[in-house]
Design a protein around this motif. Structure first.
Motif, short mmCIF file in Angstrom:
data_model
loop_
_atom_site.label_atom_id
_atom_site.label_comp_id
_atom_site.label_asym_id
_atom_site.label_seq_id
_atom_site.Cartn_x
_atom_site.Cartn_y
_atom_site.Cartn_z
N ARG A 43 0.79 -1.23 0.07
CA ARG A 43 -0.02 0.11 0.01
C ARG A 43 0.84 1.30 0.00
N GLU A 44 2.14 1.21 0.50
CA GLU A 44 2.81 2.38 0.80
C GLU A 44 3.39 2.78 -0.68
N SER A 45 3.31 1.85 -1.58
CA SER A 45 4.11 2.50 -3.03
C SER A 45 2.81 3.29 -3.72
N SER A 46 1.70 3.28 -3.17
CA SER A 46 0.62 4.00 -3.83
C SER A 46 0.03 5.04 -3.09
N ASP A 47 0.68 6.36 -3.33
CA ASP A 47 0.12 7.55 -2.70
C ASP A 47 -1.17 8.05 -3.09
N CYS A 48 -1.47 7.60 -4.42
CA CYS A 48 -2.69 8.26 -5.00
C CYS A 48 -3.72 7.27 -5.23
N MET A 49 -5.05 7.34 -4.53
CA MET A 49 -5.95 6.52 -4.74
C MET A 49 -7.10 7.23 -5.44
N GLY A 50 -7.84 6.62 -6.27
CA GLY A 50 -9.05 7.13 -6.87
C GLY A 50 -10.32 6.24 -7.38
N TYR A 103 -11.66 16.20 -8.81
CA TYR A 103 -13.01 15.63 -9.31
C TYR A 103 -13.28 16.01 -10.66
N ALA A 104 -14.09 15.12 -11.30
CA ALA A 104 -14.43 15.26 -12.62
C ALA A 104 -15.52 16.48 -12.61
N ASP A 105 -15.55 17.32 -13.43
CA ASP A 105 -16.67 18.23 -13.50
C ASP A 105 -18.06 17.75 -13.45
N ARG A 144 -21.37 16.90 -5.94
CA ARG A 144 -22.10 15.71 -5.45
C ARG A 144 -21.31 14.41 -4.97
N PHE A 145 -20.02 14.20 -5.40
CA PHE A 145 -19.39 13.17 -5.04
C PHE A 145 -18.35 13.69 -4.05
N ALA A 146 -17.85 12.68 -3.02
CA ALA A 146 -16.73 13.21 -2.19
C ALA A 146 -16.05 11.88 -2.12
N ILE A 147 -14.46 12.17 -2.24
CA ILE A 147 -13.69 10.95 -1.92
C ILE A 147 -13.03 11.07 -0.81
N SER A 148 -12.87 10.17 0.04
CA SER A 148 -11.99 10.21 1.43
C SER A 148 -11.21 8.85 1.64
N GLN A 149 -10.53 9.06 2.75
CA GLN A 149 -9.76 7.73 2.93
C GLN A 149 -9.37 7.90 4.21
N SER A 206 2.21 10.57 -9.46
CA SER A 206 1.26 11.47 -9.70
C SER A 206 0.14 11.04 -9.20
N CYS A 207 -0.93 12.19 -9.11
CA CYS A 207 -2.31 11.98 -8.63
C CYS A 207 -3.04 12.87 -9.58
N SER A 208 -3.80 12.17 -10.56
CA SER A 208 -4.91 12.97 -11.43
C SER A 208 -5.79 11.95 -11.89
N LEU A 209 -6.76 12.48 -12.55
CA LEU A 209 -8.17 11.75 -13.01
C LEU A 209 -7.62 11.10 -14.36
N THR A 210 -6.37 11.42 -14.97
CA THR A 210 -6.17 10.73 -16.35
C THR A 210 -5.82 9.29 -16.47
#
Length: 121
Positions: free
Chosen positions: A28-35, A59-61, A66-71, A102-106
Motif C-alpha cells: 500500500r505504501e507504494s501507492s500515494d494516490c487512490m481514486g 473531481y471530474a466536473d 455531488r461526490f466526495a472522496i475520502s480515505q 502523480s495523482c490525477s484523473l487521467t
C-alpha cells in the motif's frame, strides 16, 4: 503489488445516494494516490475522483458538488460518497491506485479492482 476490492454498489433512484468502499492490501505504501474511475456503455472511461496521501482531492466536473472522496489510511480504505445521483452516473465503478508519483484523473492507473456496478434509474 496492490490489491483493491470494491463494495457498496447497487441500484438507486435518481436523487439517491450510495457510498462505495475500497479496501487496499499489499504494498500500500507504494501507492500515494487512490481514486475511482467509471465505465459506462457507449462512453469513454472517466476518472471520477482522486485523493493523494495528503488528502488533496480532485473531481471530474460532472460530479463536483455531488461526490466526495475520502480515505482512512490506517484502515487502508478509500470511500466515494455519491449524492444526488443521476441516470448518467450509471456504470461500473473501479477503485484504482497509482505508484508513479502523480495523482490525477487521467488514464494510467497502475492497479485497479474488479469494479462494482452502480445503476441509477
Amino acid at each position: 503489488d496492490v490489491q483493491l476490492v470494491e463494495s457498496g454498489g447497487g441500484s438507486v433512484q435518481t436523487g439517491g445516494s450510495l457510498r462505495l468502499s475500497c479496501i487496499a492490501s499489499g504494498d500500500r505504501e507504494s501507492s500515494d494516490c487512490m481514486g475511482w474511475f467509471r465505465l459506462a456503455p457507449g462512453k469513454e472511461r472517466e476518472g471520477v475522483a482522486a485523493i493523494d496521501s495528503d488528502g488533496a482531492s480532485d473531481y471530474a466536473d460532472s460530479v463536483k458538488g455531488r461526490f466526495a472522496i475520502s480515505q482512512d489510511r490506517f484502515d487502508n480504505t478509500v470511500y466515494l460518497q455519491m449524492n444526488n445521483l443521476k441516470p448518467e452516473d450509471t456504470g461500473i465503478y473501479y477503485c484504482a491506485a497509482r505508484d508513479d508519483g502523480s495523482c490525477s484523473l487521467t488514464p494510467g492507473w497502475t492497479y485497479r479492482g474488479q469494479g462494482t456496478q452502480v445503476t441509477v434509474s
